[in-house]
Scaffold this motif. Structure first.
Motif, PDB file in Angstrom:
ATOM      1  N   PRO A   6     -27.324  30.910  48.142  1.00 49.17           N
ATOM      2  CA  PRO A   6     -28.314  29.853  47.905  1.00 49.17           C
ATOM      3  C   PRO A   6     -27.637  28.619  47.307  1.00 49.17           C
ATOM      4  N   ALA A   7     -28.154  27.456  47.649  1.00 45.14           N
ATOM      5  CA  ALA A   7     -27.573  26.215  47.137  1.00 45.14           C
ATOM      6  C   ALA A   7     -27.737  26.151  45.627  1.00 45.14           C
ATOM      7  N   TYR A   8     -26.628  25.974  44.909  1.00 43.03           N
ATOM      8  CA  TYR A   8     -26.686  25.875  43.448  1.00 43.03           C
ATOM      9  C   TYR A   8     -27.132  24.485  43.022  1.00 43.03           C
ATOM     10  N   LEU A   9     -26.761  23.488  43.833  1.00 42.98           N
ATOM     11  CA  LEU A   9     -27.080  22.088  43.519  1.00 42.98           C
ATOM     12  C   LEU A   9     -27.833  21.484  44.688  1.00 42.98           C
ATOM     13  N   GLN A  10     -28.993  20.875  44.414  1.00 46.32           N
ATOM     14  CA  GLN A  10     -29.818  20.303  45.478  1.00 46.32           C
ATOM     15  C   GLN A  10     -30.274  18.891  45.101  1.00 46.32           C
ATOM     16  N   PHE A  11     -30.074  17.958  46.030  1.00 45.30           N
ATOM     17  CA  PHE A  11     -30.615  16.607  45.900  1.00 45.30           C
ATOM     18  C   PHE A  11     -31.731  16.465  46.928  1.00 45.30           C
ATOM     19  N   ASN A  12     -32.944  16.214  46.459  1.00 47.36           N
ATOM     20  CA  ASN A  12     -34.092  16.118  47.351  1.00 47.36           C
ATOM     21  C   ASN A  12     -34.687  14.708  47.317  1.00 47.36           C
ATOM     22  N   ASN A  25     -31.194   5.635  48.882  1.00 46.89           N
ATOM     23  CA  ASN A  25     -32.497   5.543  49.531  1.00 46.89           C
ATOM     24  C   ASN A  25     -32.822   6.878  50.212  1.00 46.89           C
ATOM     25  N   GLY A  26     -33.507   7.766  49.468  1.00 44.36           N
ATOM     26  CA  GLY A  26     -33.975   9.031  50.032  1.00 44.36           C
ATOM     27  C   GLY A  26     -32.865   9.977  50.444  1.00 44.36           C
ATOM     28  N   VAL A  27     -31.906  10.220  49.557  1.00 41.49           N
ATOM     29  CA  VAL A  27     -30.755  11.068  49.874  1.00 41.49           C
ATOM     30  C   VAL A  27     -31.079  12.534  49.586  1.00 41.49           C
ATOM     31  N   SER A  28     -30.807  13.400  50.572  1.00 37.43           N
ATOM     32  CA  SER A  28     -31.027  14.842  50.412  1.00 37.43           C
ATOM     33  C   SER A  28     -29.835  15.612  50.979  1.00 37.43           C
ATOM     34  N   PHE A  29     -29.293  16.537  50.196  1.00 37.50           N
ATOM     35  CA  PHE A  29     -28.303  17.493  50.689  1.00 37.50           C
ATOM     36  C   PHE A  29     -28.121  18.586  49.644  1.00 37.50           C
ATOM     37  N   ASP A  30     -27.507  19.694  50.056  1.00 40.71           N
ATOM     38  CA  ASP A  30     -27.276  20.839  49.175  1.00 40.71           C
ATOM     39  C   ASP A  30     -25.782  21.090  49.029  1.00 40.71           C
ATOM     40  N   ALA A  31     -25.392  21.605  47.853  1.00 40.10           N
ATOM     41  CA  ALA A  31     -24.013  22.040  47.618  1.00 40.10           C
ATOM     42  C   ALA A  31     -24.059  23.460  47.067  1.00 40.10           C
ATOM     43  N   HIS A  32     -23.247  24.350  47.625  1.00 39.47           N
ATOM     44  CA  HIS A  32     -23.302  25.761  47.293  1.00 39.47           C
ATOM     45  C   HIS A  32     -22.261  26.153  46.239  1.00 39.47           C
ATOM     46  N   ALA A  33     -22.598  27.184  45.479  1.00 46.80           N
ATOM     47  CA  ALA A  33     -21.652  27.731  44.509  1.00 46.80           C
ATOM     48  C   ALA A  33     -20.447  28.304  45.249  1.00 46.80           C
ATOM     49  N   GLY A  34     -19.280  28.138  44.660  1.00 44.04           N
ATOM     50  CA  GLY A  34     -18.062  28.659  45.276  1.00 44.04           C
ATOM     51  C   GLY A  34     -17.566  27.834  46.443  1.00 44.04           C
ATOM     52  N   THR A  35     -18.008  26.585  46.534  1.00 44.45           N
ATOM     53  CA  THR A  35     -17.543  25.699  47.605  1.00 44.45           C
ATOM     54  C   THR A  35     -17.186  24.330  47.042  1.00 44.45           C
ATOM     55  N   VAL A  36     -16.418  23.580  47.821  1.00 46.15           N
ATOM     56  CA  VAL A  36     -16.112  22.179  47.522  1.00 46.15           C
ATOM     57  C   VAL A  36     -16.836  21.335  48.557  1.00 46.15           C
ATOM     58  N   HIS A  37     -17.715  20.451  48.086  1.00 44.44           N
ATOM     59  CA  HIS A  37     -18.525  19.610  48.973  1.00 44.44           C
ATOM     60  C   HIS A  37     -18.043  18.170  48.850  1.00 44.44           C
ATOM     61  N   GLY A  38     -17.523  17.620  49.926  1.00 40.55           N
ATOM     62  CA  GLY A  38     -16.997  16.262  49.909  1.00 40.55           C
ATOM     63  C   GLY A  38     -18.074  15.229  50.151  1.00 40.55           C
ATOM     64  N   ARG A 195     -17.550  28.123  40.935  1.00 42.68           N
ATOM     65  CA  ARG A 195     -18.072  26.827  40.533  1.00 42.68           C
ATOM     66  C   ARG A 195     -18.533  26.035  41.761  1.00 42.68           C
ATOM     67  N   THR A 196     -19.443  25.101  41.521  1.00 40.69           N
ATOM     68  CA  THR A 196     -19.892  24.166  42.561  1.00 40.69           C
ATOM     69  C   THR A 196     -19.162  22.850  42.338  1.00 40.69           C
ATOM     70  N   ILE A 197     -18.434  22.402  43.345  1.00 40.68           N
ATOM     71  CA  ILE A 197     -17.573  21.232  43.169  1.00 40.68           C
ATOM     72  C   ILE A 197     -17.974  20.129  44.145  1.00 40.68           C
ATOM     73  N   ILE A 198     -18.164  18.927  43.597  1.00 43.33           N
ATOM     74  CA  ILE A 198     -18.405  17.728  44.398  1.00 43.33           C
ATOM     75  C   ILE A 198     -17.126  16.895  44.350  1.00 43.33           C
ATOM     76  N   TYR A 199     -16.647  16.442  45.502  1.00 46.29           N
ATOM     77  CA  TYR A 199     -15.357  15.752  45.548  1.00 46.29           C
ATOM     78  C   TYR A 199     -15.475  14.474  46.384  1.00 46.29           C
ATOM     79  N   ILE A 200     -15.237  13.342  45.726  1.00 50.26           N
ATOM     80  CA  ILE A 200     -15.236  12.046  46.409  1.00 50.26           C
ATOM     81  C   ILE A 200     -13.793  11.567  46.547  1.00 50.26           C
ATOM     82  N   SER A 201     -13.429  11.167  47.748  1.00 48.32           N
ATOM     83  CA  SER A 201     -12.103  10.596  47.971  1.00 48.32           C
ATOM     84  C   SER A 201     -12.136   9.775  49.251  1.00 48.32           C
ATOM     85  N   HIS A 202     -11.281   8.745  49.297  1.00 46.87           N
ATOM     86  CA  HIS A 202     -11.099   7.988  50.528  1.00 46.87           C
ATOM     87  C   HIS A 202      -9.867   8.483  51.284  1.00 46.87           C
ATOM     88  N   ARG A 203      -9.194   9.486  50.747  1.00 44.98           N
ATOM     89  CA  ARG A 203      -8.011  10.041  51.401  1.00 44.98           C
ATOM     90  C   ARG A 203      -8.442  11.238  52.246  1.00 44.98           C
TER      91      ARG A 203
END
Length: 502
Positions: A6-12, A25-38, A195-203
């Protein structure tokens, strides 16, 4: 790989608005535990705004945030930390006069008899840093560390919180290759620990190496979520981000070069091991490459007059000696520098976009020495906002409210507005900048060179140096170790000059 958990982190349907700007503007997505979400997207697409909502710095104007199935309403960063969320922002947040240990334990420093127990703080931090494999002196002041070391402190601060959700915003923008490898190892360990990891990069190479899934933003909206990142071709990601194809991101153009315009002889300072010599031809883009600590930025600061020269240095431009009396003398001679650290050394944070663009060239626009030509400044600001595609609601917006990439464009606009520009020095010009904005900056670099100016590009990204340069100078351990014309410059040849002797 995608997770069945199940998604540990949810933006609705999360939204955030600022005056004149729809940041999200109305952003929705899920990020799961034990994954890296870019998270991918151009500067100003809304990625950092989303992390500030996650970290409690901003409150959303609409939508919901769920953590482990529970709706959360954070009113401060402290609320987010208490909920097990750690955010490492692109703009570093530290107390420069405090030590590494004090910064890492701020708010929970060990005490003895009512006073901070600095020895115990150092012991605790040293123990944890050793476990992480990070080589930092706990007693060193932050103001005495390099940008890369300060970035590692910021990363370690978040990891010490033992959070369940950890978000990274451009974490490798200032790190050396070795430090990046340490970070990647830590991220793999955190993912393995659930852990649930969010990762922002331009690389993009980092994102492919680390991320299980990714979500792409454009103009404050979610464009698409790719559940399996490894299956998405690179050109598809780029098109999703910028809304168009970029066949040749570096936009290199062959030019006819004139003779030597800038000649540097005997340039030496405290950070260089021996006097350095080089020259730049008219219309040439000269790249400087080297590993962290090689002396690239230090050499440019000496050339620009920020740092004091030692010895008998001679800098001439078009046959005229350039005074060593500081940056103002360099600017008067036509030499300008976009510094490595835009936050500390480039922008006037509380001033507007227009003021930041006009701050240097306004010395040419005085009426009777008393009044500024406000109309001319407004016109100039609007001209460069349009030309460089700076994302700002208006010219009077405070620059600190712009994304890092747009701040960089404003600094570039400041120097392009100089009427007598002859030498443009760019130190890490695309650090933390998205692929679309990089393409625009490369285009501007070549346009400046086509005017016959000398352009120096200092970068730690080897593909960038090879992509934009007519010639590459390589530095190693405080000195120039060699140079290569474009036809001879390739990764193997450059790295052979950059790596220390065995």
């Amino acid at each position: 790989m995608s997770s069945t958990k199940p998604a540990y982190l949810q933006f609705n349907n999360v939204s955030k608005f600022f005056p004149g700007v729809k940041a999200l503007n109305g952003v929705s997505f899920d990020a799961h535990a034990g994954t890296v979400h870019g998270l991918l997207g151009e500067n100003g697409a809304g990625k950092s705004t989303l992390l500030k909502i996650l970290g409690g710095q901003y409150r959303p104007d609409g939508g919901h945030l769920l953590v482990d199935g529970r709706e959360r309403h954070f009113t401060s960063a402290g609320d987010a930390i208490a909920a097990g969320i750690a955010v490492i922002h692109q703009e570093l947040q530290y107390v420069p006069e405090l030590s590494v240990a004090e910064n890492l334990l701020l708010g929970r420093l060990p005490q003895r008899l009512g006073f901070v127990n600095k020895a115990e703080a150092s012991r605790l931090v040293k123990q944890r840093l050793n476990l992480m494999g990070v080589d930092l002196n706990p007693e060193a002041k932050l103001c005495d560390l390099s940008i890369a070391q300060r970035q590692m402190v910021e990363i370690c601060k978040a990891l010490l919180q033992d959070a369940q959700v950890i978000a990274f915003d451009e974490p490798t923008s200032s790190l050396s290759h070795r430090e990046s490898e340490i970070l990647f190892r830590l991220i793999h360990d955190l993912r393995a620990a659930g852990r649930t990891i969010i990762y922002i990069s331009h690389r993009l190479e980092e994102l492919y190496a680390l991320c299980d899934a990714c979500t792409i933003f454009r103009d404050g909206r979610k464009i698409v979520t790719h559940p399996v990142m490894s299956e998405v071709p690179r050109d598809v990601l780029i098109k999703d981000m910028v809304g168009r194809d970029l066949s040749d991101i570096y936009d290199y153009r062959t030019r006819t070069l004139s003779g030597e315009r800038l000649i540097v002889k005997g340039l030496k300072g405290a950070s260089l091991t021996e006097p350095q010599e080089f020259s730049v031809r008219g219309g040439e883009v000269l790249g400087f490459f080297g590993l962290v600590g090689a002396g690239r930025s230090e050499l440019m600061r000496l050339l620009y007059g920020v740092d004091k020269r030692t010895g008998g240095a001679l800098v001439t431009l078009d046959g005229v000696t350039v005074s060593d009396k500081g940056p103002s003398a360099a600017i008067d001679a036509g030499i300008v520098l976009c510094p490595e650290d835009r936050k500390e050394q480039g922008i006037l944070a509380q001033a507007s976009v227009s003021e930041n663009i006009n701050i240097s060239c306004r010395r040419h626009d005085l009426l009777g020495g008393l009044f500024l030509r406000h109309k001319r400044e407004a016109e100039l600001a609007d001209q460069f906002i349009q030309r460089l595609k700076i994302k700002t609601p208006h010219r009077n917006q405070e620059i600190r409210l712009l994304s890092g990439g747009n701040q960089q464009k404003v600094i570039l606009a400041r120097w392009l507005a100089e009427p007598h520009l002859k030498v443009l020095i760019l130190d890490e010009p695309t650090r933390g900048i998205d692929v679309g904005a990089k393409n625009e900056i490369y285009r501007i670099i070549h346009e400046v060179a086509e005017r016959g100016c000398c352009v120096i590009v200092v970068s730690s990204e080897l593909p960038e140096v090879l992509g934009v340069s007519d010639r590459v100078i390589v530095m190693r351990e405080g000195r120039i170790s060699g140079q290569l014309e474009r036809a001879q410059a390739n990764e193997a040849a450059v790295l052979d000059l950059a790596l220390p002797d065995k």
